[in-house]
Design a protein around this motif. Structure first.
Motif, PDB file in Angstrom:
ATOM      1  N   GLU A 150       0.821  -1.205   0.000  1.00  0.00           N
ATOM      2  CA  GLU A 150       0.000   0.000   0.000  1.00  0.00           C
ATOM      3  C   GLU A 150       0.857   1.258   0.000  1.00  0.00           C
ATOM      4  O   GLU A 150       0.537   2.248  -0.673  1.00  0.00           O
ATOM      5  N   LEU A 151       1.947   1.247   0.748  1.00  0.00           N
ATOM      6  CA  LEU A 151       2.849   2.406   0.753  1.00  0.00           C
ATOM      7  C   LEU A 151       3.461   2.637  -0.631  1.00  0.00           C
ATOM      8  O   LEU A 151       3.525   3.773  -1.112  1.00  0.00           O
ATOM      9  N   VAL A 152       3.887   1.551  -1.270  1.00  0.00           N
ATOM     10  CA  VAL A 152       4.560   1.676  -2.571  1.00  0.00           C
ATOM     11  C   VAL A 152       3.574   2.026  -3.679  1.00  0.00           C
ATOM     12  O   VAL A 152       3.762   3.014  -4.409  1.00  0.00           O
ATOM     13  N   PHE A 153       2.510   1.211  -3.821  1.00  0.00           N
ATOM     14  CA  PHE A 153       1.641   1.334  -4.995  1.00  0.00           C
ATOM     15  C   PHE A 153       0.583   2.419  -4.859  1.00  0.00           C
ATOM     16  O   PHE A 153       0.215   3.046  -5.853  1.00  0.00           O
ATOM     17  N   ARG A 154       0.057   2.633  -3.676  1.00  0.00           N
ATOM     18  CA  ARG A 154      -0.917   3.704  -3.498  1.00  0.00           C
ATOM     19  C   ARG A 154      -0.274   4.952  -2.909  1.00  0.00           C
ATOM     20  O   ARG A 154      -0.468   6.059  -3.397  1.00  0.00           O
ATOM     21  N   GLY A 155       0.534   4.772  -1.860  1.00  0.00           N
ATOM     22  CA  GLY A 155       1.109   5.921  -1.179  1.00  0.00           C
ATOM     23  C   GLY A 155       2.052   6.741  -2.027  1.00  0.00           C
ATOM     24  O   GLY A 155       2.048   7.972  -1.970  1.00  0.00           O
ATOM     25  N   VAL A 156       2.874   6.064  -2.834  1.00  0.00           N
ATOM     26  CA  VAL A 156       3.856   6.785  -3.657  1.00  0.00           C
ATOM     27  C   VAL A 156       3.477   6.741  -5.136  1.00  0.00           C
ATOM     28  O   VAL A 156       3.272   7.789  -5.759  1.00  0.00           O
ATOM     29  N   LEU A 157       3.381   5.546  -5.703  1.00  0.00           N
ATOM     30  CA  LEU A 157       3.182   5.437  -7.158  1.00  0.00           C
ATOM     31  C   LEU A 157       1.887   6.108  -7.608  1.00  0.00           C
ATOM     32  O   LEU A 157       1.905   6.939  -8.537  1.00  0.00           O
ATOM     33  N   PHE A 158       0.773   5.773  -7.003  1.00  0.00           N
ATOM     34  CA  PHE A 158      -0.505   6.365  -7.395  1.00  0.00           C
ATOM     35  C   PHE A 158      -0.507   7.873  -7.169  1.00  0.00           C
ATOM     36  O   PHE A 158      -0.952   8.646  -8.029  1.00  0.00           O
ATOM     37  N   LEU A 172      -5.206   3.164 -13.218  1.00  0.00           N
ATOM     38  CA  LEU A 172      -4.996   2.054 -14.140  1.00  0.00           C
ATOM     39  C   LEU A 172      -3.541   1.600 -14.146  1.00  0.00           C
ATOM     40  O   LEU A 172      -3.244   0.400 -14.076  1.00  0.00           O
ATOM     41  N   ILE A 173      -2.621   2.560 -14.218  1.00  0.00           N
ATOM     42  CA  ILE A 173      -1.198   2.214 -14.297  1.00  0.00           C
ATOM     43  C   ILE A 173      -0.703   1.588 -12.998  1.00  0.00           C
ATOM     44  O   ILE A 173      -0.037   0.542 -13.006  1.00  0.00           O
ATOM     45  N   SER A 174      -1.017   2.222 -11.867  1.00  0.00           N
ATOM     46  CA  SER A 174      -0.539   1.700 -10.588  1.00  0.00           C
ATOM     47  C   SER A 174      -1.146   0.333 -10.279  1.00  0.00           C
ATOM     48  O   SER A 174      -0.480  -0.553  -9.734  1.00  0.00           O
ATOM     49  N   SER A 175      -2.413   0.137 -10.654  1.00  0.00           N
ATOM     50  CA  SER A 175      -3.073  -1.150 -10.413  1.00  0.00           C
ATOM     51  C   SER A 175      -2.510  -2.237 -11.324  1.00  0.00           C
ATOM     52  O   SER A 175      -2.379  -3.399 -10.915  1.00  0.00           O
ATOM     53  N   PHE A 176      -2.165  -1.856 -12.554  1.00  0.00           N
ATOM     54  CA  PHE A 176      -1.547  -2.818 -13.477  1.00  0.00           C
ATOM     55  C   PHE A 176      -0.189  -3.274 -12.951  1.00  0.00           C
ATOM     56  O   PHE A 176       0.121  -4.472 -12.945  1.00  0.00           O
ATOM     57  N   LEU A 177       0.626  -2.317 -12.495  1.00  0.00           N
ATOM     58  CA  LEU A 177       1.947  -2.667 -11.960  1.00  0.00           C
ATOM     59  C   LEU A 177       1.819  -3.504 -10.694  1.00  0.00           C
ATOM     60  O   LEU A 177       2.624  -4.403 -10.447  1.00  0.00           O
ATOM     61  N   PHE A 178       0.796  -3.202  -9.895  1.00  0.00           N
ATOM     62  CA  PHE A 178       0.523  -3.999  -8.701  1.00  0.00           C
ATOM     63  C   PHE A 178       0.135  -5.428  -9.093  1.00  0.00           C
ATOM     64  O   PHE A 178       0.581  -6.399  -8.476  1.00  0.00           O
ATOM     65  N   ALA A 179      -0.654  -5.567 -10.146  1.00  0.00           N
ATOM     66  CA  ALA A 179      -1.181  -6.874 -10.545  1.00  0.00           C
ATOM     67  C   ALA A 179      -0.101  -7.793 -11.097  1.00  0.00           C
ATOM     68  O   ALA A 179      -0.128  -9.005 -10.842  1.00  0.00           O
ATOM     69  N   ILE A 180       0.863  -7.235 -11.856  1.00  0.00           N
ATOM     70  CA  ILE A 180       1.853  -8.109 -12.503  1.00  0.00           C
ATOM     71  C   ILE A 180       2.808  -8.738 -11.495  1.00  0.00           C
ATOM     72  O   ILE A 180       3.564  -9.651 -11.844  1.00  0.00           O
ATOM     73  N   GLY A 181       2.762  -8.288 -10.256  1.00  0.00           N
ATOM     74  CA  GLY A 181       3.570  -8.921  -9.222  1.00  0.00           C
ATOM     75  C   GLY A 181       2.890 -10.131  -8.607  1.00  0.00           C
ATOM     76  O   GLY A 181       3.455 -10.762  -7.708  1.00  0.00           O
TER      77      GLY A 181
END
Length: 267
Positions: A150-158, A172-181
């Protein structure tokens, strides 16, 4: 990052992508250095990953040091409206996560009935669990992943992407990057989950909202795996009901995202 800002959530929004990238690179270098110094660690992939995660936590502790407001954010989780939304988003995402597997299970069951020579592509046979490995993986999944992701993908990236691209592309972009992990079968549900976490965070300006849903989600699925409940809900005669509930939850998620994103874009 702006150390002149003392509010936790505002400071979090000031962490730049390049600063996060530097933190990741340093964490990686330090992890490699420890692997060289202590070669025995290289025999345990999970241990090596935990070292990297530890150093990445240090980055966030440094980036967010001296801030306040986290206690108030925690208390807000128990406000009626927030608690209800946490539970609702949790339930529809959990049920939606069943959808892909339910579809595969339905396809597999149909072919098994139609073709006696068909070899099942799904294996729900319970496997032996190493207690030490289970506890380690549970701690990583239930505690570490919700906080760090949450810190990485929402707190910073999003946060940084929405400044440059706008709210919807950032989601869309942050959720896609989150999903490919995530594992291949879970990418779709992880993407939708990421979108819902972006909505929660943007609505409340409280990163703990997403962490709470993430924590409960991973806790429930850890218990689910422990008792091998897949063998019940993804096989006949329960499978049709599972598929129906999964489809309904998918429609509810689409409605939730359409409604909430529409409100956010209209503001």
């Amino acid at each position: 990052m702006d150390f002149n800002v003392t509010d936790f959530n505002v400071r979090l929004r000031t962490i730049k992508l390049r600063e996060l990238l530097v933190g990741i690179v340093i964490a990686f270098i330090l992890s490699i250095a420890l692997l060289i110094i202590f070669p025995v660690m290289d025999s345990y992939d999970d241990l090596a990953l935990m070292v990297f995660v530890f150093f990445l936590f240090i980055f966030f502790l440094y980036a967010l040091k001296g801030t306040s407001g986290l206690k108030q954010d925690f208390n807000k989780l128990f406000e009626r409206d927030n608690s209800r939304e946490i539970l609702y988003v949790l339930i529809i995402n959990m049920l939606f996560a069943f959808l892909v597997l339910a579809i595969f299970s339905t396809f597999d069951a149909y072919l098994t009935l139609a073709d006696s020579e068909w070899v099942s592509i799904l294996d729900f046979t319970p496997t032996a669990i190493d207690p030490a490995v289970f506890l380690f993986e549970s701690f990583t999944s239930i505690i570490i992943a919700p906080i760090l992701e949450e810190l990485v993908f929402r707190g910073v990236l999003f946060n940084r992407l929405k400044i440059r691209t706008g709210i919807l592309p950032a989601m869309l972009i942050s959720s896609f990057l989150f999903a490919i992990g995530h594992e291949f079968g879970g990418m779709t549900s992880a993407f939708v989950f990421g979108m819902c976490m972006c909505v929660l965070y943007l609505k409340t300006d409280n990163i703990l909202m997403g962490m709470s849903v993430h924590f409960l989600n991973n806790l429930i699925f850890t218990v689910w795996d422990l008792f091998a409940l897949d063998a019940i809900v993804f096989q006949m005669p329960v499978l049709p009901l599972t598929l129906l509930i999964s489809i309904i939850s998918g429609l509810l998620i689409i409605l939730y995202l359409y409604k909430e994103i529409g409100k956010l874009l209209a503001e």
